[in-house]
Design an enzyme around this catalytic site. Structure first.
Site, mmCIF file in Angstrom:
data_model
loop_
_atom_site.group_PDB
_atom_site.id
_atom_site.type_symbol
_atom_site.label_atom_id
_atom_site.label_comp_id
_atom_site.label_asym_id
_atom_site.label_seq_id
_atom_site.Cartn_x
_atom_site.Cartn_y
_atom_site.Cartn_z
ATOM 1 N N HIS A 1 -7.507 -7.782 12.163
ATOM 2 C CA HIS A 1 -8.428 -8.740 10.416
ATOM 3 C C HIS A 1 -7.641 -9.860 9.210
ATOM 4 O O HIS A 1 -7.649 -10.242 8.577
ATOM 5 C CB HIS A 1 -8.483 -7.695 10.512
ATOM 6 C CG HIS A 1 -9.209 -7.038 8.441
ATOM 7 N ND1 HIS A 1 -10.711 -7.477 8.703
ATOM 8 C CD2 HIS A 1 -8.724 -7.416 7.557
ATOM 9 C CE1 HIS A 1 -11.034 -7.413 7.583
ATOM 10 N NE2 HIS A 1 -9.651 -7.013 7.254
ATOM 11 N N GLU A 2 -6.195 -8.898 8.985
ATOM 12 C CA GLU A 2 -5.412 -9.883 7.567
ATOM 13 C C GLU A 2 -5.233 -11.419 8.531
ATOM 14 O O GLU A 2 -5.446 -11.769 8.134
ATOM 15 C CB GLU A 2 -4.182 -8.985 7.692
ATOM 16 C CG GLU A 2 -4.386 -7.850 7.080
ATOM 17 C CD GLU A 2 -5.119 -7.278 5.840
ATOM 18 O OE1 GLU A 2 -4.747 -8.665 5.204
ATOM 19 O OE2 GLU A 2 -6.084 -6.755 6.208
ATOM 20 N N HIS B 1 -0.197 -4.222 3.264
ATOM 21 C CA HIS B 1 -1.674 -4.833 3.265
ATOM 22 C C HIS B 1 -1.538 -6.544 3.793
ATOM 23 O O HIS B 1 -2.164 -6.588 5.375
ATOM 24 C CB HIS B 1 -2.029 -3.963 1.912
ATOM 25 C CG HIS B 1 -3.925 -4.278 2.200
ATOM 26 N ND1 HIS B 1 -4.465 -3.240 1.549
ATOM 27 C CD2 HIS B 1 -4.908 -4.823 3.703
ATOM 28 C CE1 HIS B 1 -6.232 -3.880 2.051
ATOM 29 N NE2 HIS B 1 -6.031 -4.750 3.100
ATOM 30 N N GLN C 1 1.024 -0.793 0.212
ATOM 31 C CA GLN C 1 -0.015 -0.153 -0.036
ATOM 32 C C GLN C 1 1.067 0.975 0.268
ATOM 33 O O GLN C 1 2.094 1.397 0.550
ATOM 34 C CB GLN C 1 -0.600 -0.254 0.960
ATOM 35 C CG GLN C 1 -1.090 1.261 1.704
ATOM 36 C CD GLN C 1 -2.479 0.897 2.870
ATOM 37 O OE1 GLN C 1 -3.813 0.564 2.692
ATOM 38 N NE2 GLN C 1 -1.705 1.397 4.220
ATOM 39 N N PHE D 1 -5.941 -4.059 12.826
ATOM 40 C CA PHE D 1 -5.140 -4.367 11.257
ATOM 41 C C PHE D 1 -4.461 -5.482 11.595
ATOM 42 O O PHE D 1 -5.077 -6.806 10.222
ATOM 43 C CB PHE D 1 -4.192 -3.212 11.209
ATOM 44 C CG PHE D 1 -4.308 -3.223 8.962
ATOM 45 C CD1 PHE D 1 -5.222 -3.921 8.574
ATOM 46 C CD2 PHE D 1 -3.087 -3.083 8.319
ATOM 47 C CE1 PHE D 1 -5.039 -3.692 7.043
ATOM 48 C CE2 PHE D 1 -2.526 -2.418 6.888
ATOM 49 C CZ PHE D 1 -4.165 -3.057 6.376
ATOM 50 N N LYS E 1 -8.523 -13.282 7.918
ATOM 51 C CA LYS E 1 -9.916 -13.281 7.301
ATOM 52 C C LYS E 1 -8.836 -13.937 6.042
ATOM 53 O O LYS E 1 -9.306 -14.515 5.453
ATOM 54 C CB LYS E 1 -10.726 -11.636 6.085
ATOM 55 C CG LYS E 1 -10.578 -12.488 5.095
ATOM 56 C CD LYS E 1 -10.793 -10.880 4.437
ATOM 57 C CE LYS E 1 -11.710 -10.238 3.726
ATOM 58 N NZ LYS E 1 -11.713 -9.232 3.094
ATOM 59 N N HIS E 2 -7.830 -13.522 5.930
ATOM 60 C CA HIS E 2 -6.476 -14.027 4.953
ATOM 61 C C HIS E 2 -5.544 -15.046 5.665
ATOM 62 O O HIS E 2 -5.239 -16.518 5.265
ATOM 63 C CB HIS E 2 -6.039 -13.150 4.287
ATOM 64 C CG HIS E 2 -6.655 -11.933 3.491
ATOM 65 N ND1 HIS E 2 -7.316 -12.195 2.210
ATOM 66 C CD2 HIS E 2 -6.674 -11.731 4.061
ATOM 67 C CE1 HIS E 2 -7.520 -11.370 1.658
ATOM 68 N NE2 HIS E 2 -7.833 -10.811 2.960
#
Ligand code: 5GP
Ligand code: 5GP
Length: 228
Positions: A116-117, A63, A37, A113, A120-121
């Site tokens: 979340h990463e 990111h 990013q 953050f 989710k991933h």
């Protein structure tokens, strides 16, 4: 007779366990997108907040590292049982704060953050990379891929000037050997600008590969590279 039945049962159990292990170790995705990013483009398109550690470096930050399928779709939120645990990456704190800052508001320590990463991933590549390896792998990839320098070598700098999208892609291809995907967003005046750079990585997380498929999206053929 009893002994034979017992042995048969044991054999069945072992076979089942073996199959379960085999399934668990099979990777459930085809490649990673490693997404970088540009902070200047995040901050001039919407409100942004510097993390508690202060203004991030003028560099492409991380990111995410996103497991993907060759058909362009991707798995997400693969393991509700595994939560983000900051204590597992305590040894990476100074690196991750520097290289993977969150610019979302309000200012934070970026933990949300990363969580979340991971949820989710990261949980979708858990069969290969545990939480510590997942974050370390992304940090190591960033160390190997100095995008700002690669672009600078071709005279492309974050100075608010407009560059041809094709020259940005060519510069990255020349400097890394691989074709990137460029994602654009718009600044407040609606100018298309360089927001994120996607590179593809094999399932081990160690080697760049040509992208099997590119995401959707469109840049103008001339895009701005804002300062930060
Ligand atoms: P994604 O779902 O695309 O992997 O991650 C985006 C999510 O992370 C959004 O919910 C966004 O608000 C949050 N986030 C926190 N900090 C950042 C940041 O610095 N950049 C981006 N792109 N998203 C961030
Ligand atoms: P070309 O066929 O000249 O490579 O690209 C034509 C158009 O497709 C570009 O002007 C741009 O809008 C879009 N495009 C090409 N490559 C990319 C890319 O890597 N990322 C994005 N977002 N759009 C691209």
């Amino acid at each position: 007779m009893m002994k034979l039945e017992f042995s048969m049962l044991l054999l069945k159990l072992l076979t089942l366990q073996g199959l379960a292990l085999l399934c668990a170790s099979q990777q459930q995705f085809d490649f990673f997108y490693f997404v970088r990013q540009w902070p200047g483009s995040y901050c001039d398109s919407k409100q942004c907040c510097y993390p508690n550690t202060g203004k991030p470096a003028s560099d492409f930050s991380i990111h995410g590292l996103w497991p993907n399928y060759n058909d362009g779709s991707y798995p997400s939120n693969c393991d509700p049982q595994t939560q983000f645990d900051a204590s597992k990456i305590a040894d990476l704190t100074s690196r991750i704060q520097k290289e993977w800052p969150s610019l979302a508001c309000p200012s934070s320590d970026s933990l949300n953050f990363w969580a979340h990463e991971w949820v989710k991933h990261g949980t979708c590549s858990e069969s290969i990379l545990d939480q510590h390896s997942y974050f370390e792998t992304a940090l190591n990839l960033k160390e190997q891929l100095n995008l700002l320098q690669v672009l600078g070598n071709s005279g492309i700098e974050p100075n608010g000037e407009v560059y041809e999208l094709s020259s940005i892609k060519d510069a990255i291809k020349e400097g890394t050997g691989y074709t990137p995907w460029i994602e654009c967003n718009s600044d407040e005046s609606g100018n298309s600008q360089l927001y994120q750079v996607y590179m593809c990585v094999d399932t081990s997380g160690s080697n760049l590969v040509e992208c099997p498929v590119f995401p959707n999206g469109k840049c103008s053929s001339n895009i701005e590279f804002p300062s930060f």
